[in-house]
Design a protein around this motif. Sequence first.
Motif, PDB file in Angstrom:
ATOM      1  N   ARG A 138       0.832  -1.208   0.000  1.00 11.96           N
ATOM      2  CA  ARG A 138       0.000   0.000   0.000  1.00 11.96           C
ATOM      3  C   ARG A 138       0.866   1.257   0.000  1.00 11.96           C
ATOM      4  N   GLU A 139       1.870   1.278   0.849  1.00 11.64           N
ATOM      5  CA  GLU A 139       2.731   2.450   0.925  1.00 11.64           C
ATOM      6  C   GLU A 139       3.471   2.675  -0.398  1.00 11.64           C
ATOM      7  N   ALA A 140       3.855   1.586  -1.054  1.00 10.25           N
ATOM      8  CA  ALA A 140       4.518   1.723  -2.357  1.00 10.25           C
ATOM      9  C   ALA A 140       3.583   2.347  -3.386  1.00 10.25           C
ATOM     10  N   TYR A 141       2.317   1.948  -3.367  1.00 11.49           N
ATOM     11  CA  TYR A 141       1.345   2.542  -4.299  1.00 11.49           C
ATOM     12  C   TYR A 141       1.130   4.021  -3.989  1.00 11.49           C
ATOM     13  N   TRP A 142       1.019   4.366  -2.694  1.00 14.23           N
ATOM     14  CA  TRP A 142       0.843   5.779  -2.343  1.00 14.23           C
ATOM     15  C   TRP A 142       2.054   6.596  -2.783  1.00 14.23           C
ATOM     16  N   GLN A 143       3.232   6.049  -2.595  1.00 12.76           N
ATOM     17  CA  GLN A 143       4.436   6.750  -3.024  1.00 12.76           C
ATOM     18  C   GLN A 143       4.477   6.898  -4.544  1.00 12.76           C
ATOM     19  N   GLU A 144       4.002   5.882  -5.224  1.00  4.06           N
ATOM     20  CA  GLU A 144       3.925   5.941  -6.685  1.00  4.06           C
ATOM     21  C   GLU A 144       2.997   7.072  -7.122  1.00  4.06           C
ATOM     22  N   ALA A 145       1.842   7.160  -6.478  1.00  7.34           N
ATOM     23  CA  ALA A 145       0.888   8.222  -6.814  1.00  7.34           C
ATOM     24  C   ALA A 145       1.514   9.599  -6.563  1.00  7.34           C
ATOM     25  N   ARG A 146       2.170   9.750  -5.415  1.00  5.09           N
ATOM     26  CA  ARG A 146       2.842  11.025  -5.124  1.00  5.09           C
ATOM     27  C   ARG A 146       3.881  11.354  -6.193  1.00  5.09           C
ATOM     28  N   GLY A 147       4.620  10.344  -6.609  1.00 10.48           N
ATOM     29  CA  GLY A 147       5.674  10.567  -7.590  1.00 10.48           C
ATOM     30  C   GLY A 147       5.146  11.116  -8.899  1.00 10.48           C
ATOM     31  N   TYR A 148       4.038  10.560  -9.374  1.00 18.54           N
ATOM     32  CA  TYR A 148       3.455  11.048 -10.628  1.00 18.54           C
ATOM     33  C   TYR A 148       3.016  12.509 -10.486  1.00 18.54           C
ATOM     34  N   LEU A 149       2.372  12.810  -9.376  1.00 22.22           N
ATOM     35  CA  LEU A 149       1.835  14.156  -9.189  1.00 22.22           C
ATOM     36  C   LEU A 149       2.936  15.183  -8.960  1.00 22.22           C
ATOM     37  N   ARG A 150       3.957  14.801  -8.220  1.00 18.31           N
ATOM     38  CA  ARG A 150       5.078  15.726  -8.016  1.00 18.31           C
ATOM     39  C   ARG A 150       5.829  15.971  -9.321  1.00 18.31           C
ATOM     40  N   HIS A 151       5.957  14.940 -10.117  1.00 12.79           N
ATOM     41  CA  HIS A 151       6.581  15.134 -11.426  1.00 12.79           C
ATOM     42  C   HIS A 151       5.738  16.088 -12.269  1.00 12.79           C
ATOM     43  N   GLY A 152       4.431  15.883 -12.230  1.00  6.48           N
ATOM     44  CA  GLY A 152       3.543  16.769 -12.970  1.00  6.48           C
ATOM     45  C   GLY A 152       3.697  18.215 -12.527  1.00  6.48           C
ATOM     46  N   LEU A 153       3.802  18.436 -11.226  1.00  6.69           N
ATOM     47  CA  LEU A 153       3.958  19.798 -10.711  1.00  6.69           C
ATOM     48  C   LEU A 153       5.314  20.389 -11.069  1.00  6.69           C
ATOM     49  N   SER A 154       6.331  19.546 -11.167  1.00  4.98           N
ATOM     50  CA  SER A 154       7.645  20.068 -11.550  1.00  4.98           C
ATOM     51  C   SER A 154       7.645  20.572 -12.989  1.00  4.98           C
ATOM     52  N   LYS A 155       6.763  20.016 -13.807  1.00  2.00           N
ATOM     53  CA  LYS A 155       6.677  20.420 -15.207  1.00  2.00           C
ATOM     54  C   LYS A 155       5.539  21.404 -15.463  1.00  2.00           C
ATOM     55  N   ASN A 156       4.520  21.354 -14.627  1.00  2.00           N
ATOM     56  CA  ASN A 156       3.320  22.181 -14.821  1.00  2.00           C
ATOM     57  C   ASN A 156       2.901  22.797 -13.499  1.00  2.00           C
ATOM     58  N   PRO A 157       3.688  23.726 -12.954  1.00  2.00           N
ATOM     59  CA  PRO A 157       3.432  24.224 -11.589  1.00  2.00           C
ATOM     60  C   PRO A 157       2.200  25.093 -11.436  1.00  2.00           C
ATOM     61  N   LYS A 158       1.529  25.411 -12.515  1.00  2.00           N
ATOM     62  CA  LYS A 158       0.338  26.258 -12.421  1.00  2.00           C
ATOM     63  C   LYS A 158      -0.970  25.486 -12.610  1.00  2.00           C
ATOM     64  N   VAL A 159      -0.895  24.160 -12.699  1.00  2.00           N
ATOM     65  CA  VAL A 159      -2.096  23.346 -12.919  1.00  2.00           C
ATOM     66  C   VAL A 159      -2.753  22.993 -11.587  1.00  2.00           C
ATOM     67  N   THR A 161      -5.345  21.234 -10.729  1.00  2.00           N
ATOM     68  CA  THR A 161      -5.798  19.862 -10.493  1.00  2.00           C
ATOM     69  C   THR A 161      -4.706  18.992  -9.905  1.00  2.00           C
ATOM     70  N   LEU A 162      -3.464  19.256 -10.253  1.00  2.00           N
ATOM     71  CA  LEU A 162      -2.355  18.473  -9.708  1.00  2.00           C
ATOM     72  C   LEU A 162      -2.203  18.704  -8.209  1.00  2.00           C
ATOM     73  N   TYR A 163      -2.341  19.954  -7.768  1.00  2.00           N
ATOM     74  CA  TYR A 163      -2.266  20.242  -6.332  1.00  2.00           C
ATOM     75  C   TYR A 163      -3.411  19.567  -5.585  1.00  2.00           C
ATOM     76  N   VAL A 164      -4.601  19.647  -6.155  1.00  2.00           N
ATOM     77  CA  VAL A 164      -5.772  19.051  -5.500  1.00  2.00           C
ATOM     78  C   VAL A 164      -5.611  17.539  -5.394  1.00  2.00           C
TER      79      VAL A 164
END
Length: 218
Positions: A138-159, A161-164
Amino acid sequence: LTGLCHEMRGQYPEAADAYARSYRAEPRADAYVRRAGILKIHLKQPDATAADGTETGPQAVLNEFVKTLPNSFEAYLARAAYRTTYDKVSGLARARTDLETARKLAPDEVGVLLASAQVAAELAAKDDQSTDAAKAAREAYWQEARGYLRHGLSKNPKVATLYVALADVEARTGDRARAIKVLEDGRKAVGADGRSEVLLALAEQYAEAGDKAGTDDT
């Protein structure tokens, strides 16, 4: 356009046929997706798998989409969305595979990253066993989800939906303070068009925490 006209009139068999003609003449994501939706929702066609492994029904439309446009992230994203919605047995696992391909084709695409995070989060939430192995998974999946979203924010910091979405992951794992911090960062970063989405999510997090401080957009 013909398919949409038929669909708006409730002429669903005609709409499905029109969308098929449309994407066979010029492959387009919306035509594949709308035809699959009509077959599934309005014409009640079931998905099935033959003895030789051939898939039939609405899912076959999305398979055709992938086969026709194997280098389109939209094809894999669309099939992943269909699988998570309608395949209650193996849909999440199969969607995860589709999204792996989508990320290779479009590693910074917001829609792909959001869908990847959603699938990882649902896989984490699905397993409620209390064994050490299950907790680690479970923790690995949660970390995976965080990783995708943090990557998205690093490339698209004004979106917004990514913060939400990232705040939702933090809240679901019990770290409401971190969820609020994510949204506070989002409030400062997003433009005017996305601020209301962030503020609404922030107000909800403060309400859940029993503290309305910090929700005024000053």
